[in-house]
Design a protein around this motif. Structure first.
Motif, short mmCIF file in Angstrom:
data_model
loop_
_atom_site.label_atom_id
_atom_site.label_comp_id
_atom_site.label_asym_id
_atom_site.label_seq_id
_atom_site.Cartn_x
_atom_site.Cartn_y
_atom_site.Cartn_z
N VAL A 165 2.77 -11.85 -14.02
CA VAL A 165 1.49 -12.26 -13.44
C VAL A 165 0.76 -11.02 -12.95
N GLY A 166 -0.52 -10.89 -13.31
CA GLY A 166 -1.34 -9.83 -12.80
C GLY A 166 -1.99 -10.25 -11.48
N VAL A 167 -2.28 -9.28 -10.63
CA VAL A 167 -2.89 -9.56 -9.33
C VAL A 167 -4.18 -8.77 -9.21
N GLN A 168 -5.26 -9.47 -8.85
CA GLN A 168 -6.52 -8.81 -8.54
C GLN A 168 -6.72 -8.89 -7.03
N LEU A 169 -6.83 -7.71 -6.41
CA LEU A 169 -6.95 -7.63 -4.96
C LEU A 169 -8.41 -7.73 -4.56
N GLY A 170 -8.88 -8.91 -4.24
CA GLY A 170 -10.24 -9.09 -3.80
C GLY A 170 -11.15 -9.57 -4.92
N SER A 171 -12.41 -9.79 -4.55
CA SER A 171 -13.37 -10.39 -5.48
C SER A 171 -14.20 -9.37 -6.25
N ALA A 172 -14.13 -8.10 -5.88
CA ALA A 172 -14.93 -7.07 -6.55
C ALA A 172 -14.49 -6.92 -8.01
N GLN A 173 -15.39 -6.45 -8.85
CA GLN A 173 -15.08 -6.31 -10.27
C GLN A 173 -14.09 -5.18 -10.52
N GLN A 174 -14.11 -4.13 -9.66
CA GLN A 174 -13.13 -3.04 -9.72
C GLN A 174 -13.16 -2.32 -11.07
N GLY A 258 0.31 -2.21 3.71
CA GLY A 258 0.67 -1.07 2.89
C GLY A 258 0.54 0.26 3.61
N GLU A 259 -0.35 0.33 4.60
CA GLU A 259 -0.55 1.58 5.33
C GLU A 259 0.67 1.99 6.14
N VAL A 260 1.51 1.05 6.53
CA VAL A 260 2.68 1.38 7.35
C VAL A 260 3.96 1.45 6.52
N LEU A 261 3.87 1.19 5.22
CA LEU A 261 5.05 1.25 4.36
C LEU A 261 5.14 2.63 3.72
N PRO A 262 6.26 3.34 3.92
CA PRO A 262 6.40 4.68 3.32
C PRO A 262 6.30 4.63 1.80
N GLY A 263 5.48 5.51 1.26
CA GLY A 263 5.35 5.59 -0.20
C GLY A 263 4.47 4.54 -0.83
N SER A 264 3.88 3.66 -0.04
CA SER A 264 3.04 2.62 -0.62
C SER A 264 1.74 3.22 -1.14
N PRO A 265 1.33 2.88 -2.38
CA PRO A 265 0.06 3.40 -2.89
C PRO A 265 -1.16 2.61 -2.39
N LEU A 266 -0.91 1.49 -1.72
CA LEU A 266 -2.00 0.62 -1.29
C LEU A 266 -2.29 0.80 0.18
N ASP A 267 -3.54 1.11 0.49
CA ASP A 267 -4.04 1.09 1.86
C ASP A 267 -5.50 0.67 1.79
N ARG A 268 -6.16 0.61 2.94
CA ARG A 268 -7.54 0.13 2.95
C ARG A 268 -8.48 1.07 2.20
N ASP A 269 -8.23 2.38 2.28
CA ASP A 269 -9.08 3.32 1.54
C ASP A 269 -8.91 3.13 0.04
N ALA A 270 -7.66 2.96 -0.41
CA ALA A 270 -7.43 2.75 -1.85
C ALA A 270 -8.12 1.49 -2.34
N LEU A 271 -8.07 0.45 -1.51
CA LEU A 271 -8.73 -0.80 -1.87
C LEU A 271 -10.24 -0.63 -1.92
N ASP A 272 -10.80 0.12 -0.96
CA ASP A 272 -12.24 0.37 -0.95
C ASP A 272 -12.67 1.17 -2.18
N MET A 273 -11.89 2.19 -2.55
CA MET A 273 -12.24 2.99 -3.71
C MET A 273 -12.18 2.17 -4.99
N LEU A 274 -11.19 1.27 -5.07
CA LEU A 274 -11.08 0.41 -6.24
C LEU A 274 -12.24 -0.57 -6.30
N ALA A 275 -12.62 -1.12 -5.15
CA ALA A 275 -13.73 -2.08 -5.11
C ALA A 275 -15.05 -1.42 -5.46
#
Length: 439
Positions: A165-174, A258-275
């Motif tokens: 299953v693929g996951v799209q994080l949020g409604s933006a077209q990305q 994701g911001e508090v998980l070591p090594g996680s590629p996902l944080d709010r900045d990453a999500l904003d850049m993707l959006a």
């Protein structure tokens, strides 16, 4: 030419270094750790602290061209965006101007512009603007998502593409426009050589000629379409990737976790850049290369091996999680959910003295719980001994029960025979986490 290369041990930097060396140039790596390539020179440098011009002057002796490929994706401690992306490059550029190095290739990022909203993009933009305002000549290259077989982000994207299953994080077209590392490398090497020719032709007086070049592939697409394209290239079939679209509030919540998980590629900045999206005109790169950059459908050259690795990347963590759940649930059940008196009776039948039955029961429960926690938390480099210890304990339990409690061999639920796939799974983990002889 003598090229000072920062970030030479990183993903883009290591590819650029290999290409420059293959073209006969001398490469001096500036960083915390030297490269493993004995052909490459080395000067120690720390972008987290070398934020003054004086720190860089001696390192530039005899250097013709500078390529700055140093960068981080997330700040931690004193290794901040402000230092690594902005202050240290500014100091390096100022030293270049004073040392007679007149051409610089600055590896920035697509999105480091007037619309920058994240600390990552804003810090990159600050250094880009400083280079553009300096007396130096050069080029600011701005890659979109960079794909390479050895890239950590590309490996993560292949894993996501291989999941059911693929996951799209949020409604933006990305929107993204992936570019292959070979095209990024070829562009930077071409710019280095063109810059050197222009510098020699100008006889030391090049002037301020800094341009910006987007490094993007020919295909702009939504991020989910990128995963589908990778899935097709691996031979899995795009039609088998249903997409779970998460609402914005849930995507933001996951990014905060994701911001508090070591090594996680996902944080709010990453999500904003993707959006925000990550696309540009591919024509300038094609003109520089003299050909079209590689399309996503041609990224993967060994589909079967790549597919197997991508599948293992999500199946092995799932297997570890299930094994941890078995140990932890066994500990909880043994410690009290199953009637304690019945547990004591079983222990006594295996030969445990009645007085020691409580100690053995709760000791075994504690060991099971420890195994479950270690399965979740131990680093990879230590886990092979953990798998051997679990194999030994399960084998011991199985032998003792088969000998002293033989009725469990004929139990319709198969409490002993089900240990066989558990042993096989643990042995598989032991073998797959074996270190390479080359490391």
């Amino acid at each position: 030419m003598r090229v000072l290369l920062t970030g030479a041990t990183g993903f883009i930097g290591s590819h650029v270094a290999a290409a420059l060396l293959a073209r006969g140039h001398e490469v001096i790596a500036a960083g915390r750790h030297p490269s493993r390539d004995p052909r490459m020179g080395f000067v120690p440098a720390d972008f987290a602290h070398d934020t003054e011009k004086a720190a860089w002057v001696a390192r530039l002796k005899g250097v013709d061209i500078v390529v700055n490929a140093a960068g981080i994706f997330r700040s931690h401690g004193d290794t901040s965006f402000a230092a690594v992306h902005d202050a240290a490059p500014r100091a390096l550029f100022a030293a270049c101007a004073g040392a007679g190095v007149h051409y610089v290739v600055q590896v920035s990022a697509l999105g480091a512009d007037a619309g920058a909203r994240t600390a990552f993009h804003a810090s990159k933009k600050a250094a880009d603007d400083a280079l553009a305002a300096s007396p130096l000549a050069g080029c600011i290259v701005q890659p979109s998502l960079v794909y390479g077989a050895d890239g950590a982000s590309a490996r993560m994207f292949r894993m996501l593409a291989a999941m059911p299953v693929g996951v799209q994080l949020g409604s933006a077209q990305q929107m993204v426009q992936p570019v292959h590392i070979d095209d990024v490398t070829a562009a930077i090497v071409t710019l280095v050589e063109q810059g050197a020719m222009a510098q020699r032709g100008a006889r030391g007086g090049m002037g301020n000629e800094v341009r910006r070049l987007a490094l993007v592939g020919p295909d702009a697409m939504p991020f989910v379409a990128y995963l589908r394209a990778l899935r097709i290239a691996m031979g899995l079939g795009a039609w088998r990737l249903p997409v779970l679209r998460l609402p914005d509030w849930l995507a933001r919540g996951l990014a905060q976790v994701g911001e508090v998980l070591p090594g996680s590629p996902l944080d709010r900045d990453a999500l904003d850049m993707l959006a925000r999206g990550n696309t540009a005109d591919a024509a300038p790169l094609a003109a520089l290369l003299g050909r079209q950059p590689r399309a996503v459908r041609d990224f993967i050259v060994q589909p079967e091996a790549t597919r197997h690795q991508a599948q293992l990347d999500w199946l092995l963590p799932l297997l570890r999680l299930s094994i941890a759940a078995v140990w932890i649930w066994t500990a909880i059940v043994s410690a009290g959910l199953y009637p304690v008196a019945d547990s004591h009776t079983l222990l006594i039948r295996t030969g445990v003295p009645p007085m020691l039955a409580p100690l053995m029961l709760y000791g075994a429960s504690a060991l099971d719980l420890a195994f479950g926690a270690a399965t979740l938390a131990w680093p990879r480099r230590n886990r092979r001994w953990l798998w051997l210890a679990q194999i030994a304990l399960i084998a011991f339990y199985s032998i003792v029960i088969a000998w002293r409690l033989p009725e469990f061999l004929l139990h319709p639920y198969g409490p002993i025979s089900k240990n066989l796939p558990m042993l096989a799974a643990l042995w598989m983990l032991y073998e797959l986490e074996k270190p390479s002889w080359n490391t």
